[in-house]
Design a protein around this motif. Structure first.
Motif, PDB file in Angstrom:
ATOM      1  N   VAL A 381       1.831 -23.126  14.526  1.00 59.38           N
ATOM      2  CA  VAL A 381       2.091 -21.711  14.810  1.00 59.38           C
ATOM      3  C   VAL A 381       2.678 -21.094  13.552  1.00 59.38           C
ATOM      4  CG1 VAL A 381       3.280 -20.091  16.321  1.00 59.38           C
ATOM      5  CG2 VAL A 381       2.552 -22.315  17.213  1.00 59.38           C
ATOM      6  N   PRO A 382       2.211 -19.924  13.121  1.00 56.18           N
ATOM      7  CA  PRO A 382       2.744 -19.301  11.901  1.00 56.18           C
ATOM      8  C   PRO A 382       4.248 -19.069  11.983  1.00 56.18           C
ATOM      9  CG  PRO A 382       0.737 -18.200  12.599  1.00 56.18           C
ATOM     10  CD  PRO A 382       1.113 -19.129  13.703  1.00 56.18           C
ATOM     11  N   ASP A 383       4.912 -19.335  10.877  1.00 53.95           N
ATOM     12  CA  ASP A 383       6.350 -19.057  10.751  1.00 53.95           C
ATOM     13  C   ASP A 383       6.566 -18.391   9.401  1.00 53.95           C
ATOM     14  OD1 ASP A 383       9.079 -18.988  11.086  1.00 53.95           O
ATOM     15  OD2 ASP A 383       9.385 -21.044  10.403  1.00 53.95           O
ATOM     16  N   ILE A 384       6.247 -17.123   9.345  1.00 53.06           N
ATOM     17  CA  ILE A 384       6.316 -16.332   8.123  1.00 53.06           C
ATOM     18  C   ILE A 384       6.956 -14.987   8.452  1.00 53.06           C
ATOM     19  CG2 ILE A 384       4.299 -17.426   7.067  1.00 53.06           C
ATOM     20  CD1 ILE A 384       2.626 -15.066   8.026  1.00 53.06           C
ATOM     21  N   PRO A 385       7.395 -14.220   7.457  1.00 48.97           N
ATOM     22  CA  PRO A 385       7.947 -12.893   7.754  1.00 48.97           C
ATOM     23  C   PRO A 385       6.975 -12.079   8.599  1.00 48.97           C
ATOM     24  CG  PRO A 385       8.343 -13.463   5.466  1.00 48.97           C
ATOM     25  CD  PRO A 385       7.449 -14.532   6.026  1.00 48.97           C
ATOM     26  N   THR A 386       7.494 -11.502   9.676  1.00 46.30           N
ATOM     27  CA  THR A 386       6.639 -10.849  10.672  1.00 46.30           C
ATOM     28  C   THR A 386       7.231  -9.513  11.075  1.00 46.30           C
ATOM     29  OG1 THR A 386       5.908 -12.998  11.515  1.00 46.30           O
ATOM     30  CG2 THR A 386       5.611 -11.099  12.967  1.00 46.30           C
ATOM     31  N   GLN A 387       6.369  -8.533  11.234  1.00 42.76           N
ATOM     32  CA  GLN A 387       6.761  -7.247  11.802  1.00 42.76           C
ATOM     33  C   GLN A 387       5.706  -6.838  12.822  1.00 42.76           C
ATOM     34  OE1 GLN A 387       7.740  -3.815   9.656  1.00 42.76           O
ATOM     35  NE2 GLN A 387       9.742  -4.543   9.021  1.00 42.76           N
ATOM     36  N   ILE A 388       6.181  -6.445  14.010  1.00 44.08           N
ATOM     37  CA  ILE A 388       5.286  -5.996  15.070  1.00 44.08           C
ATOM     38  C   ILE A 388       5.784  -4.654  15.573  1.00 44.08           C
ATOM     39  CG2 ILE A 388       4.297  -6.557  17.325  1.00 44.08           C
ATOM     40  CD1 ILE A 388       4.914  -9.501  16.723  1.00 44.08           C
ATOM     41  N   ASN A 389       5.095  -3.601  15.168  1.00 45.37           N
ATOM     42  CA  ASN A 389       5.485  -2.242  15.583  1.00 45.37           C
ATOM     43  C   ASN A 389       6.950  -1.951  15.265  1.00 45.37           C
ATOM     44  OD1 ASN A 389       2.900  -1.759  16.638  1.00 45.37           O
ATOM     45  ND2 ASN A 389       3.474  -2.675  18.613  1.00 45.37           N
ATOM     46  N   GLY A 390       7.364  -2.340  14.066  1.00 50.14           N
ATOM     47  CA  GLY A 390       8.729  -2.085  13.645  1.00 50.14           C
ATOM     48  C   GLY A 390       9.718  -3.148  14.047  1.00 50.14           C
ATOM     49  N   TYR A 391       9.291  -4.106  14.879  1.00 50.64           N
ATOM     50  CA  TYR A 391      10.184  -5.180  15.325  1.00 50.64           C
ATOM     51  C   TYR A 391      10.012  -6.370  14.389  1.00 50.64           C
ATOM     52  CZ  TYR A 391      12.073  -8.896  18.296  1.00 50.64           C
ATOM     53  OH  TYR A 391      12.787  -9.952  18.788  1.00 50.64           O
ATOM     54  N   ALA A 392      11.103  -6.797  13.742  1.00 48.83           N
ATOM     55  CA  ALA A 392      11.048  -7.866  12.753  1.00 48.83           C
ATOM     56  C   ALA A 392      11.954  -9.010  13.176  1.00 48.83           C
ATOM     57  CB  ALA A 392      11.463  -7.347  11.380  1.00 48.83           C
ATOM     58  N   PRO A 393      11.438 -10.000  13.903  1.00 48.86           N
ATOM     59  CA  PRO A 393      12.273 -11.133  14.325  1.00 48.86           C
ATOM     60  C   PRO A 393      12.667 -11.999  13.138  1.00 48.86           C
ATOM     61  CG  PRO A 393       9.978 -11.560  14.842  1.00 48.86           C
ATOM     62  CD  PRO A 393      10.038 -10.139  14.352  1.00 48.86           C
ATOM     63  N   GLN A 394      13.785 -12.679  13.266  1.00 47.36           N
ATOM     64  CA  GLN A 394      14.267 -13.586  12.233  1.00 47.36           C
ATOM     65  C   GLN A 394      14.633 -14.912  12.888  1.00 47.36           C
ATOM     66  OE1 GLN A 394      14.565 -13.095   8.908  1.00 47.36           O
ATOM     67  NE2 GLN A 394      13.809 -10.981   8.982  1.00 47.36           N
ATOM     68  N   ASN A 395      14.371 -16.009  12.170  1.00 45.20           N
ATOM     69  CA  ASN A 395      14.875 -17.301  12.618  1.00 45.20           C
ATOM     70  C   ASN A 395      16.382 -17.351  12.422  1.00 45.20           C
ATOM     71  OD1 ASN A 395      12.334 -18.346  13.320  1.00 45.20           O
ATOM     72  ND2 ASN A 395      11.941 -18.941  11.185  1.00 45.20           N
ATOM     73  N   PHE A 396      17.033 -18.216  13.182  1.00 47.21           N
ATOM     74  CA  PHE A 396      18.490 -18.268  13.109  1.00 47.21           C
ATOM     75  C   PHE A 396      18.968 -18.616  11.706  1.00 47.21           C
ATOM     76  CE2 PHE A 396      22.637 -20.318  13.708  1.00 47.21           C
ATOM     77  CZ  PHE A 396      23.294 -19.333  14.443  1.00 47.21           C
ATOM     78  N   ASP A 397      18.221 -19.505  10.997  1.00 44.73           N
ATOM     79  CA  ASP A 397      18.624 -19.898   9.648  1.00 44.73           C
ATOM     80  C   ASP A 397      18.073 -18.970   8.580  1.00 44.73           C
ATOM     81  OD1 ASP A 397      15.953 -20.508   9.679  1.00 44.73           O
ATOM     82  OD2 ASP A 397      16.201 -22.654   9.272  1.00 44.73           O
TER      83      ASP A 397
END
Length: 807
Positions: A381-397
């Motif tokens: 599963v991709p784990d790269i910088p992501t933005q979805i309609n302005g929502y940018a999730p971050q990993n805890f680390d």
């Protein structure tokens, strides 16, 4: 019937007027006599009382009228029966409510001594007087009590009358009834009292004021010893027992009642009308499914960890233990219990309070996607910088792996892969799964939560979360008896009423037509949850054969406001919450730091059990690419055979990352037929990730082999050589202010297969810089829409449109 009526009418007409009046008077007297007693003798409020599964008192609350009055108890201990009959009414089993010998003796003594020496009332008469209120003791009231006592004997058995007396007799101060007296004066149940203790209680209703310390203690002692002497004379006890009983101390100050489950008691008060309607509770006292020993252990664990958490101003913690098979709650600690410290708000039952669940819902998404076959357990599963309609999730680390197997993403609780999966599954469908599971706190429509649903953007109660995961485990355990089919009757919320059918008392509005999970999917989910690294053990727990296998998950809400841990085995499900009821966040308030240690301390108190067995139905075997986890295609050189859900056999995607590559004879360069003869080529299958994923994947996977460079002068035709990692297409970006108050920068990132090559950056057709090897630039674009263009040395171009938001 007609003939009988005619005969009665005939005899009635032949009666004289006086006899008719006499007959009518007798009928009226009989009707009055029969209806002289109310349908319910005692209507006074009673205390709410909880006992554990073995009858041990857990909690009690004082009645509404300020009395400690436990509900009616039909089971009267034999010791109390022997004591009270010897002291108050030795012919109780033989009279019809009135003992004429005792009344005659009492009348003779009153006349002789010109004062009331003895009352002569039977226990039945005293029950009548207690039910009518403590009126004056005159002859008229005595006659009414005697008549009503006879009436009482017509409808009640002797055992029931004695139980009514034991449950409603005064025992001094504000203590009413034997059960309350035993706990208030001796801290124990009536069945556990000694002869000396029971004799002291038996004489109290006759003179309840004697119980006050320092007041009439000699009289109370004399009464008790006289009763013990009577028990000796009628051969109820022997001389040794009598002598030892006389040495026992008298009751002193009333004791505080146990407060083991105060929050469960509050829950019972709120749910009492519903439980009464469903006939799960016959009164304000219920026997619960709680195990008092385990409950005390749970309280102690919470107290110990709370002492440590308070150092970080984390003031509250809660935990619950559920029996998986029955759904019974075995221990319920709704919060730390320190009512003397109002700042802790320990009265709040956190187990029943909606809180942000953090990442604790991720396993449900993983299982749902495995069930539909669009995801395989080890699929990248991709784990790269992501933005979805302005929502940018971050990993805890705050880091990126590029790509990570789905089961490892779940075990490590990575946020970006979870959001990527939810984007594929659709949050509207996941919302439906959660509501089917029984989460009643999703009060808003799916669009209100959006993609944040998977990261704690909703609210869940710890009670319902434990209900969901205990149901997941129960459903899996019942695969064989359900013949491999989905049985929604196995899905219900936990219950605490002993003897109640939790399937009927706490059902979840599910149906067999919609099965969000299948057994193979649950099997893989359990194993992924079992692989999470335990706090303080650095993954070494698996080296010990005696280590208990636990499927568990932590969660941390945004702003470090809630720390969660939920885990289960085939026998038990445990949920733990830590935080502040005020909603205040604290540094290091995370599920792994604060809740998980409590979770494993609780599991250490529980018997271990064998791990779940592999599924028996609904699966198939699929060749899976070893490197990518996708269904193996013709170009995958290394494949594993994996048990998967039957739906995956049709819907699983073929590996997109393996494709054939043409190399020259040396194997060091990529070539095409335009520059090298096919006879001089090597043909190999190569694991090729997209540039945006490869950029991060290489940093954590040193064994990854990038594509060889293109032979100079040879057109490779291997697809895009460069890619922009951040921003994504049509991303909406907000650039925050620095601590100094100045406007900050945003970092744009790109990657290229020519790792020593140069990239040329342009913003809105204006050149902004060149990068070599490390391809990042910091820019400060103005609010509005922009186009970023990146060009490599060969002239290949990639663009991104994005928008900078002003706020």
């Amino acid at each position: 019937m007609i003939q009988l009526y005619s005969r009665i009418k005939h005899h009635w007409l032949r009666l004289s007027r006086k006899r008719k009046i006499l007959v009518l008077a007798c009928i009226a007297l009989f009707v009055w006599f029969w209806f002289s007693l109310p349908g319910k003798l005692f209507v006074t409020p009673t205390s709410y009382v909880l006992t554990d599964k073995n009858g041990v008192l857990l909690n009690a609350a004082i009645a509404a009228d300020g009395q400690w009055r436990f509900p009616y108890d039909a089971d009267v201990p034999d010791k109390f029966k022997q004591c009270i009959l010897a002291f108050e009414d030795k012919r109780f089993n033989y009279h019809f409510g009135v003992d004429f010998l005792a009344m005659g003796r009492a009348l003779w003594q009153d006349v002789r001594y010109h004062r009331v020496v003895s009352g002569g009332s039977t226990i039945t008469m005293q029950v009548v007087r207690l039910s009518r209120g403590m009126g004056s003791r005159n002859i008229w009231n005595k006659l009414k009590e005697a008549l009503l006592a006879v009436r009482l004997e017509c409808s009640y058995k002797k055992k029931s009358i004695l139980a009514l007396y034991a449950s409603n007799a005064p025992f001094g101060s504000n203590v009413v009834g034997l059960d309350a007296a035993a706990w208030r004066y001796y801290g124990n149940s009536p069945k556990s009292l000694s002869w000396g203790q029971m004799a002291a209680l038996a004489v109290l209703p006759n003179a309840p004021s004697f119980v006050h310390p320092g007041k009439n203690r000699e009289s109370l002692l004399a009464k008790r010893n006289l009763l013990l002497q009577k028990l000796l004379h009628n051969h109820t006890i022997d001389s040794t027992t009598c002598a030892l009983a006389k040495l026992e101390p008298l009751p002193g100050d009333p004791r505080a009642l146990p407060q083991m489950t105060p929050h469960l008691l509050d829950r019972f008060k709120k749910e009492y009308p519903q439980l009464l309607q469903q006939q799960a509770a016959a009164g304000t006292s219920i026997q619960t499914t709680i195990d008092a020993g385990l409950q005390q252990q749970l309280n102690d664990i919470i107290a110990i960890h709370h002492g440590q958490l308070k150092g970080n101003q984390v003031n509250n913690a809660a935990a619950m233990v559920v029996d998986v098979v029955t759904g019974n709650i075995l221990a319920y600690t709704g919060n730390v219990y320190q009512p003397q410290d109002a700042s802790l708000e320990s009265h709040v039952d956190v187990l029943a309070s909606p809180r942000s669940p953090g990442s604790t819902l991720k396993p449900l998404l993983y299982a749902a996607m495995l069930t539909e076959g669009t995801l395989l357990p080890r699929q990248l599963v991709p784990d790269i910088p992501t933005q979805i309609n302005g929502y940018a999730p971050q990993n805890f680390d705050l880091g990126y792996d590029g790509a990570v197997p789905a089961n490892r993403a779940l075990a490590r609780s990575l946020n970006i892969p979870a959001v990527k999966l939810l984007q594929q599954f659709k949050y509207q469908r996941f919302y439906d799964v959660l509501t089917w599971c029984g989460l009643t706190t999703l009060k808003q429509p799916a669009d209100f939560y959006g993609m944040s649903l998977i990261l704690g953007g909703c609210e869940v109660t710890p009670y319902e979360l434990a209900g969901v995961y205990s149901s997941v485990a129960r459903m899996y355990l019942h695969e064989k008896q359900n013949h491999g089919k989905w049985n929604s009757a196995d899905w219900f919320m936990p219950g605490y009423v002993a003897g109640a059918d939790n399937r009927k008392l706490h059902p979840v509005a599910g149906n067999n037509e919609f099965a969000p999970f299948d057994y193979p999917a649950l099997w893989h989910t359990f194993n992924a949850m079992n692989e999470v690294m335990r706090p303080g053990e650095e993954g070494l727990w698996g080296l010990f054969g005696s280590a208990q296998r636990i499927a568990w998950k932590t969660g941390t809400s945004f702003g470090f406001r809630d720390g969660w841990a939920v885990g289960f085995t085939p026998r038990y499900c445990v949920v733990v919450w830590t935080g502040n009821t005020t909603g205040e966040g604290r540094p290091d308030l995370t599920g792994i730091n604060t809740a998980a240690p409590i979770l494993f301390d609780i599991f250490r108190q529980l018997p271990s059990s064998p791990w779940f067995q592999p599924p028996l139905s609904g699966f198939g075997y699929l060749p899976v690419c070893h490197q990518s986890g996708y269904k193996a295609g013709p170009d995958c050189p290394d494949a594993d055979t994996l048990l998967v859900s039957a739906s995956a056999l049709q819907h699983a995607a073929v590996c997109p990352y393996h494709r054939p590559v043409n190399l020259d004879a040396s194997g060091h360069y990529r070539v095409t037929a335009s520059c090298v003869s096919p006879n001089n080529m090597q043909h190999k299958a190569w694991f090729i990730l997209p540039p945006s994923i490869e950029y991060y994947y290489r940093q954590t996977h040193t064994d990854y082999q990038p594509l060889p460079p293109v032979l100079p002068g040879c057109e490779a035709g291997e697809g895009r050589a460069i890619d922009i990692v951040y921003p994504e297409e049509n991303a909406r970006i907000y650039v925050p202010l620095e601590l100094s108050g100045e406007k900050g920068n945003t970092i744009f990132t790109a990657t290229t297969r020519n790792h020593d090559g140069k990239l040329f950056w342009h913003l809105d057709e204006q050149y902004i810089g060149t990068t070599v090897r490390f391809h990042q630039v910091a820019v400060n674009p103005a609010p509005g829409k922009h186009v970023l263009t990146v060009v490599d040395e060969n002239g290949e171009t990639v663009t991104r449109a994005f928008e900078v938001q002003s706020k």
